[in-house]
Scaffold this active site. Sequence first.
Site, PDB file in Angstrom:
ATOM      1  N   ARG A 237      49.583 -84.830  43.625  1.00 32.34           N
ATOM      2  CA  ARG A 237      49.272 -84.730  42.009  1.00 32.34           C
ATOM      3  C   ARG A 237      47.490 -84.999  41.000  1.00 32.34           C
ATOM      4  O   ARG A 237      47.400 -85.325  40.037  1.00 32.34           O
ATOM      5  CB  ARG A 237      50.120 -84.753  41.345  1.00 32.34           C
ATOM      6  CG  ARG A 237      51.193 -84.342  41.568  1.00 32.34           C
ATOM      7  CD  ARG A 237      52.971 -84.669  40.605  1.00 32.34           C
ATOM      8  NE  ARG A 237      53.587 -83.193  40.940  1.00 32.34           N
ATOM      9  CZ  ARG A 237      55.091 -83.281  42.319  1.00 32.34           C
ATOM     10  NH1 ARG A 237      54.569 -85.040  42.407  1.00 32.34           N
ATOM     11  NH2 ARG A 237      55.328 -83.054  42.292  1.00 32.34           N
ATOM     12  N   THR A 283      53.938 -89.022  46.570  1.00 30.36           N
ATOM     13  CA  THR A 283      52.947 -86.791  46.261  1.00 30.36           C
ATOM     14  C   THR A 283      51.934 -87.609  44.667  1.00 30.36           C
ATOM     15  O   THR A 283      52.131 -86.288  44.493  1.00 30.36           O
ATOM     16  CB  THR A 283      54.130 -86.474  45.755  1.00 30.36           C
ATOM     17  OG1 THR A 283      55.198 -86.910  44.980  1.00 30.36           O
ATOM     18  CG2 THR A 283      54.790 -85.421  47.005  1.00 30.36           C
ATOM     19  N   ASP A 410      71.495 -82.767  40.665  1.00 26.63           N
ATOM     20  CA  ASP A 410      70.164 -83.245  40.848  1.00 26.63           C
ATOM     21  C   ASP A 410      69.207 -82.846  39.523  1.00 26.63           C
ATOM     22  O   ASP A 410      68.374 -82.178  39.216  1.00 26.63           O
ATOM     23  CB  ASP A 410      69.201 -82.523  41.557  1.00 26.63           C
ATOM     24  CG  ASP A 410      67.492 -81.960  42.132  1.00 26.63           C
ATOM     25  OD1 ASP A 410      67.515 -83.185  41.971  1.00 26.63           O
ATOM     26  OD2 ASP A 410      67.458 -81.203  42.886  1.00 26.63           O
ATOM     27  N   ARG A 437      65.815 -81.776  32.410  1.00 24.57           N
ATOM     28  CA  ARG A 437      66.167 -81.438  33.010  1.00 24.57           C
ATOM     29  C   ARG A 437      67.400 -80.875  32.881  1.00 24.57           C
ATOM     30  O   ARG A 437      67.704 -79.510  33.060  1.00 24.57           O
ATOM     31  CB  ARG A 437      65.756 -81.443  34.442  1.00 24.57           C
ATOM     32  CG  ARG A 437      66.330 -80.783  35.237  1.00 24.57           C
ATOM     33  CD  ARG A 437      65.188 -80.930  36.993  1.00 24.57           C
ATOM     34  NE  ARG A 437      64.408 -81.518  37.204  1.00 24.57           N
ATOM     35  CZ  ARG A 437      63.577 -81.814  38.102  1.00 24.57           C
ATOM     36  NH1 ARG A 437      63.875 -81.782  39.225  1.00 24.57           N
ATOM     37  NH2 ARG A 437      62.534 -82.663  38.065  1.00 24.57           N
ATOM     38  N   TRP A 550      56.551 -74.517  38.462  1.00 22.13           N
ATOM     39  CA  TRP A 550      56.227 -75.649  36.661  1.00 22.13           C
ATOM     40  C   TRP A 550      54.537 -75.431  36.607  1.00 22.13           C
ATOM     41  O   TRP A 550      53.638 -75.499  37.469  1.00 22.13           O
ATOM     42  CB  TRP A 550      56.727 -76.632  37.208  1.00 22.13           C
ATOM     43  CG  TRP A 550      58.746 -76.152  37.307  1.00 22.13           C
ATOM     44  CD1 TRP A 550      59.583 -76.238  37.866  1.00 22.13           C
ATOM     45  CD2 TRP A 550      59.267 -75.949  35.743  1.00 22.13           C
ATOM     46  NE1 TRP A 550      60.500 -76.259  38.012  1.00 22.13           N
ATOM     47  CE2 TRP A 550      60.338 -75.948  36.631  1.00 22.13           C
ATOM     48  CE3 TRP A 550      58.929 -75.674  34.513  1.00 22.13           C
ATOM     49  CZ2 TRP A 550      61.919 -75.194  35.267  1.00 22.13           C
ATOM     50  CZ3 TRP A 550      59.772 -75.368  33.724  1.00 22.13           C
ATOM     51  CH2 TRP A 550      61.259 -75.714  33.935  1.00 22.13           C
TER      52      TRP A 550
END
Length: 618
Positions: A237, A283, A410, A437, A550
């Site tokens: 990212r 990441t 999750d 979420r 997303w």
Amino acid sequence: MMLSTAIRILTTIAARSRCREIASIGWFALLLFLLPEPLRSQQSPSQELFHKHCAGCHGEDARGTAKAPGLAMNQRIAGQSSEELSAFLDRGNVAGGMPSFSDLSAADRAALGKYLRGLNAGIIVRPPIASQPTRKITWGPAKPGDWLTYNGNDSANRYSPLKEIDTSNVSSLKLKWIFPIDSFGLETTPLAADGVLYVTGPNTVFALDALTGSTIWQYSRSASTGMLGDAKLGTNRGVAILRDKVFFVTDNGHLLALERTTGKLLWEAPIAADGEGQNYGGTMAPLIVDDVIIAGVSGADEGIRGFVAAFKPEDGALIWRHWTVPRKGEPGIESWQGKEPVTGGGSSWLTGSYDPSSDTLYWPTGNPWPDGDDRDRPGDNLYTDSVLALNPKTGSLKWYYQFTPHDVEDRDAAEPDVLVDTAYRGKPSKLLLHADRNGFFYVLDRTNGQVLLAKPFLHRIDWASGIGADGRPVVNDPHGCPNDAANWDSTAFSPQTRLYYFLALEQCVSNNNGGYPDQQGQRFLRALNIDTGEIVWEVPQPGSARAKTWSGVLATAGGLIFYGQPNGGFAAVDQRYGKTLWRFPTNVFMKASPMTFMLDGRQYIVVAAGPNILCFGL
């Protein structure tokens, strides 16, 4: 004549099996068996592998066809070892149209690598790119139009004061340049400083001329072996910059320092130096706080003990580490009432936010592990699915808030924690805004973690009926929906409108709900009133929702919201009313968050779309 005819027949059949996937390998074997022994022995095993798997696209003589480039007399191949070529065959180049050959045995890939090297024996390789860049990079004090960190500022609020591009002229926005990167779906946010953009791909960093998109320097390394999840995909990212260095996290969770002028590697340090036997990955884009590098790790879906850590910029030495999952004898272990959570999860892969006024670092954490099997982890499972308020000098915990205690679906809380100073309910307040979420929008007092507001932002939530006065969810069914109402992509708050903007997913599918009509799911760009949590306006996104598409939002002082349309577009809407004022059809799935910068008095908007970096300006 018999030999050449037979070979042509066989190679045509075999080539089609890879390129068109319609020929039968069994026919190839049968015909090969029927040939006289002298004819079958004309080709070496390596040649047979090449003709079977490669010739149909690259040509029988390896000089290329309309389907694929030549592999003989090829400078790029001549410059690589047999091992590097074998590794490339294993991973493929999907973005470039080449499939992975991971279905071949390691021995066959090694043989093909040696064969390709043999095709290029004696080829003179061009000298490597000069270590000095084509344009010398210099840097000075930060400028108002720079974008110096992953979210543009320490608050994680992607609101930019730039306003050259506004509601009156955004319809004239044009594509200025494109820069392609070898990746099927970029998630990078570029940084902009002193006329240079720093962008990332899988284990790769580029320094680009901000006006033209041309490469100034590039640093890259091969994919690491043994990676899992997003780290295996090469997801990255972005970078962090501090004076003469660029900091980057590799797929295997190593922190690198690159020389800002040339991209030369200065030092490398494993973020999880003692992570033997755990599936750590990298990441994220690091965060710079007071000349210290803050970074986290991914891997909670595969089993890790998560943490946030701080490192020295001079050499990567560890300053402190704060574990997101406790061990025996540590605070919070009472919330794990089964086995000791040696690999309890709690990833820290999204860049945190920082409040200099209180010297507090806020970091989101991910799901417990195993996420769907809770037999060995009764209890709340601290400090997963939480926001941690940390002392950035020591890593000590000031307070925490857990959005989803004992998560079994999750409901990773690695969504942006946006810091806002504004009048709230009649008094000046220091707020933390978070769309989780789990389907609830939260307003927290960021000085102590008190919940000021918690309200659903979806039309249907089954797992909980609300958030109680004690800040805990009132659970109906822990396996209810949603589990992906919002995600890691950027959000924004505009002081002009006092609205909070993000992408939401309306989807409610579980084993217990009997099948709702919105099972396919649909995404919406939504604007929420932070005082009430009410949806002020929304923009439905065309098409059913697809996994891992997303895309984030950017708010500007020009009265605009820029955002990626997940199924293939980049658009700008009016902040107040949600009216679409401009759209660019990208025709690729959008997975990244946009940014903006100013150079020579001109404002630009940049976003990653599929495998490309796109730059727009007036």
